[in-house]
Write an enzyme that holds these catalytic residues in place. Sequence first.
Site, short mmCIF file in Angstrom:
data_model
loop_
_atom_site.label_atom_id
_atom_site.label_comp_id
_atom_site.label_asym_id
_atom_site.label_seq_id
_atom_site.Cartn_x
_atom_site.Cartn_y
_atom_site.Cartn_z
N CYS A 1 1.20 -1.43 -0.30
CA CYS A 1 -0.18 0.28 0.03
C CYS A 1 1.04 1.20 -0.04
O CYS A 1 0.53 1.79 0.94
CB CYS A 1 -0.61 -0.22 1.32
SG CYS A 1 -0.02 -0.55 2.43
N GLY A 2 2.13 1.29 -1.12
CA GLY A 2 2.11 2.22 -1.10
C GLY A 2 3.69 3.08 0.17
O GLY A 2 3.75 2.04 1.26
#
Length: 296
Positions: free
Chosen positions: A91-92
């Site tokens: 998720c980055g």
Amino acid sequence: MPSLKDLRNRIASVKATRKITKAMQMVAAAKLRRAQEAAIAARPYAERMDAVLANLAGRVTNREGASPLLVGNGKDETHLLVVMTAERGLCGGFNSNIAKLARADAMRLLAAGKKVKIMTVGRKGADNLRRDLGKQIVERSDLRHVRQLAFTDAEAIADKVLAMFEAGEFDIATLYFSEFKSVIAQKPTALQLIPTKLPEAKPAAGKTENAAAVYEYEPDEETILGLLLKRNISTQVFRALLENAASEQGARMSAMDNATRNAGDMINKLTIKYNRMRQANITKELIEIISGAEAL
């Protein structure tokens, strides 16, 4: 130099990866809408709770015997950092940004000679902080088994924090989470839980402070405030969980979209390289055939 077969295998592998990232992006988009609605719906209640507490606290803060949850215990030696992150990655920079903010505050407090304790909520938070602040982690909670967040999950975390405070294990508690702004923007946030940091009480619209309404409380203000302060901690924790859930899905959707685009670019580059190499091999074979025919 890779052969044509190696390039074909590489292109097939990247295409399979692109299918996975595209599927994860669609799943995150589906979950994001529900998580975003829940986070936005929780904000007015939490803000209104702050406003009610601020008005009520204005009457009792200067009195003796005010709740320690409101005015603190008079010390500033031990700090509890409640770091909320996700259970999963991909998720980055969602998890690392929250951990980075908490780590910076922890290092600043340690440099000032304060004692730091860390409670992590979410597996990724403990993983990120383990290397530098492993000795300071005193409590780990995970929500791996939770399919849909409920207020009882927040109450369980808040009860642990309150039990530690009542046992005198810390003086100040700060909550770290990511506030949802948009799909591409999530803001790492630090919120002081204990003592409760409330906004200044404001008079109602169209009224001056002197014209503000006077309320009678039953039971007395101290009793109501004590109950609401404990409720407020659970409310703020629940709000943080919902904000985190929406931020996580937004960050994952954005990260998977970028990954899908990058996979597409890589496929295009590999395909061009494959076609050039294939054309070069064909040209080489034609030259060899022509040269052989001329020799005959």
